[in-house]
Design a protein around this motif. Structure first.
Motif, PDB file in Angstrom:
ATOM      1  N   LEU A   1       1.239  -2.420   6.648  1.00  0.00           N
ATOM      2  CA  LEU A   1       2.305  -1.600   6.081  1.00  0.00           C
ATOM      3  C   LEU A   1       3.669  -2.095   6.487  1.00  0.00           C
ATOM      4  O   LEU A   1       4.630  -2.032   5.721  1.00  0.00           O
TER       5      LEU A   1
ATOM      6  N   PRO B   1       0.831  -1.200   0.000  1.00  0.00           N
ATOM      7  CA  PRO B   1       0.000   0.000   0.000  1.00  0.00           C
ATOM      8  C   PRO B   1       0.858   1.239   0.000  1.00  0.00           C
ATOM      9  O   PRO B   1       2.015   1.208   0.411  1.00  0.00           O
TER      10      PRO B   1
ATOM     11  N   LEU C   1      -3.837  -1.647   9.974  1.00  0.00           N
ATOM     12  CA  LEU C   1      -3.106  -1.104   8.821  1.00  0.00           C
ATOM     13  C   LEU C   1      -1.615  -0.999   9.096  1.00  0.00           C
ATOM     14  O   LEU C   1      -0.790  -1.142   8.197  1.00  0.00           O
TER      15      LEU C   1
ATOM     16  N   VAL D   1      -8.185   2.855   3.080  1.00  0.00           N
ATOM     17  CA  VAL D   1      -7.260   3.944   2.761  1.00  0.00           C
ATOM     18  C   VAL D   1      -7.349   4.365   1.297  1.00  0.00           C
ATOM     19  O   VAL D   1      -6.588   5.217   0.860  1.00  0.00           O
ATOM     20  N   LEU D   2      -8.248   3.769   0.542  1.00  0.00           N
ATOM     21  CA  LEU D   2      -8.366   4.094  -0.881  1.00  0.00           C
ATOM     22  C   LEU D   2      -9.826   4.345  -1.196  1.00  0.00           C
ATOM     23  O   LEU D   2     -10.693   3.502  -0.883  1.00  0.00           O
TER      24      LEU D   2
ATOM     25  N   GLN E   1      -6.093  -2.136  -0.364  1.00  0.00           N
ATOM     26  CA  GLN E   1      -6.169  -0.789   0.209  1.00  0.00           C
ATOM     27  C   GLN E   1      -7.617  -0.374   0.452  1.00  0.00           C
ATOM     28  O   GLN E   1      -7.936   0.299   1.441  1.00  0.00           O
ATOM     29  N   ARG E   2      -8.499  -0.772  -0.459  1.00  0.00           N
ATOM     30  CA  ARG E   2      -9.912  -0.444  -0.280  1.00  0.00           C
ATOM     31  C   ARG E   2     -10.488  -1.141   0.946  1.00  0.00           C
ATOM     32  O   ARG E   2     -11.267  -0.546   1.713  1.00  0.00           O
TER      33      ARG E   2
ATOM     34  N   VAL F   1       1.093   6.579   4.007  1.00  0.00           N
ATOM     35  CA  VAL F   1      -0.063   7.294   4.550  1.00  0.00           C
ATOM     36  C   VAL F   1       0.420   8.188   5.667  1.00  0.00           C
ATOM     37  O   VAL F   1       1.493   7.976   6.255  1.00  0.00           O
TER      38      VAL F   1
END
Length: 508
Positions: free
Chosen positions: A28, A10, A24, A207-208, A202-203, A13
């Protein structure tokens, strides 16, 4: 990554996202760890783009092999047959204008009077010879016309074979570049699929936005469409080459098996010198010049036919015979002033008719038309034909000059395009190096590096296409100036490939 597994990375952020989304953080962290390991692999040896699995190595196909097969194509053989037909026509015209000799026999049975006369049998051997001697003789003019037709056929044969050669070279490199474009489209579709999987992760992580996911889905759909288009282009390019060769050919699916790319052509010479060579060697100009010579010869023949009377002189010597006595052996000759043919005859009876005196006969006949006839109309028609061929010659010269100038301008444009593509290639190389450095610093993901690799490969394909187009432009310029050497147009030996690739595919 080296084992073919997929790892999702991803994007970076802000810090507050880490604080609000603990799952998350773990995602990451795993991505960055995988990215660091991949960075070391990328810096040591970049992984090749995905390609289809293959059961064995690909056979090399050089341009020289393709041009050798071209010699047996229907188009090539058709050009040779047209030239051979012109050769035979010249040989026939020369035979008719040369020395001709024929022999024969006569048999007669005479009964005079029919009711009470005695039947007399006689047999005679004959021989006739003829040859065209005057320069305006139609058989001699037919020879000159056949010679011009042979020159025209030679120029047309060379032009046709040069066109076939150029089209085959173009089809060969088009097939090679189509295979390269197909592999690139496959790699782009694979990358788009990976990017979509990352976007889906990501969705799910929140975060997307949905628009970003839809953009990735559309990018994958576009990449798959280009993949199908590239496959169709590769198939059509292969069939175009087969159509030119007129026979099946094994086409490698590995671009490296097609041999080294052509070198960059040199800058063209002065256009005036190229135009001068084109005007002396192009088939269009040669054909128009021969048409003019044919029309001028027709005009000269029409004027002679209108102004020269029918004049024939003959002489005969031997046992000519007199009254009812049959003739014995005789020899004679005749010359026709209009046809320019000198002929000779000889007659020898099988049975000697007896002692007869020998004599000689001289004859001169002439005929001059006074009223009627179409002689003047024929002369006028021939004059119009000469004027038409003169205009056709001027048009052909202008067309050839314009084509040479256009071809030279195309070559200069192609060289400029090649220089531009090389600049884009250097920029793509720099961008790839920057992406790999950013990956090593943890600022981008491995997918970003793979995207930079694809951009580099696309820039390399653009540079290769530009080089091929510049090479083809130089060949078109040589073709337009009638200087394309069909015997020296060879390719560098094929570069051996160390990678496995699909087996050659036979195109019907």
């Amino acid at each position: 990554m080296s084992d073919g597994s997929l790892i999702f990375f991803p994007p970076l952020v802000p810090t507050e996202v880490f604080m609000r989304s603990p799952p998350l953080v773990l995602l990451l962290s795993l991505a960055l760890a995988g990215g660091s390991a991949l960075a070391q692999t990328e810096l040591s040896s970049p992984a090749p783009l995905p390609a289809a699995a293959s059961p064995g190595p690909s056979s090399a196909l050089s341009l020289g092999q393709v041009l050798t097969q071209l010699r047996g194509s229907p188009g090539w053989r058709s050009a040779e047959l047209r030239y051979r037909s012109a050769e035979l026509a010249l040989a026939a015209a020369q035979a008719r204008a040369g020395f001709n000799l024929s022999v024969g026999a006569e048999a007669n049975a005479v009964k005079l009077p029919a009711a009470s006369g005695e039947t007399q049998l006689s047999a005679t051997l004959t021989a006739q010879a003829s040859i065209a001697v005057l320069p305006w003789s139609p058989p001699l003019e037919a020879v000159r016309q056949a010679q011009r037709s042979l020159l025209r056929a030679a120029a047309e044969r060379r032009a046709a074979q040069a066109t076939l050669t150029l089209n085959t070279v173009q089809a060969y490199w088009a097939a090679r570049n189509a295979q390269e474009a197909r592999l690139l489209a496959d790699a782009q579709a694979t990358l788009a699929g990976r990017q979509l999987q990352v976007a889906q992760a990501q969705r799910q992580a929140g975060v997307l936005p949905l628009s970003g996911l839809l953009a990735r889905e559309q990018a994958l759909s576009d990449a798959q469409a280009r993949q199908r288009e590239a496959g169709g282009d590769a198939d059509l390019a292969a069939r175009q080459l087969v159509n030119l060769l007129g026979q099946p050919v094994f086409l490698p699916t590995d671009p490296a098996a097609y041999g080294a790319l052509p070198t960059e052509p040199q800058l063209p010479t002065a256009v005036d010198a190229v135009i001068a060579r084109a005007l002396s060697g192009r088939a269009e100009v040669t054909g128009a010049q021969n048409d003019l010579l044919d029309a001028q010869a027709g005009l000269q023949a029409a004027r002679l036919d209108a102004g020269l009377p029918e004049l024939n002189a003959s002489v005969q010597y031997g046992q000519l015979g007199a009254g009812q006595s049959p003739a014995g052996w005789t020899v004679g000759a005749s010359l026709n002033a209009k046809t320019g043919v000198l002929a000779g005859q000889a007659r020898v009876p099988v049975r000697t008719p007896g002692e007869q005196p020998t004599g000689v006969t001289l004859a001169l006949t002439a005929s001059v038309p006074l009223v009627g006839g179409d002689k003047r109309v024929s002369v006028r028609s021939a004059e119009v034909a000469v004027q038409g061929t003169e205009l056709a010659l001027a048009t052909a010269r202008q067309s050839v000059e314009l084509e040479v100038r256009q071809r030279q301008a195309d070559l200069l444009t192609a060289l400029d395009t090649l220089a531009s593509r090389r600049g884009a290639l250097r920029q793509a190389q720099e961008a790839q190096g920057t992406a790999r450095a950013r990956l090593a610093a943890g600022l981008v993901t491995a997918l970003d590096v793979e995207d930079a690799n694809l951009q580099l490969r696309q820039a390399a394909l653009g540079e290769e296409n530009a080089r091929v187009q510049a090479f083809l432009a130089s060949l078109r310029l040589a073709q337009s100036s009638a200087e394309l050497d069909l015997t020296l147009l060879t390719a560098a030996p094929a570069t051996p490939s160390t990678q496995t690739a699909p087996t050659p595919e036979a195109r019907p």
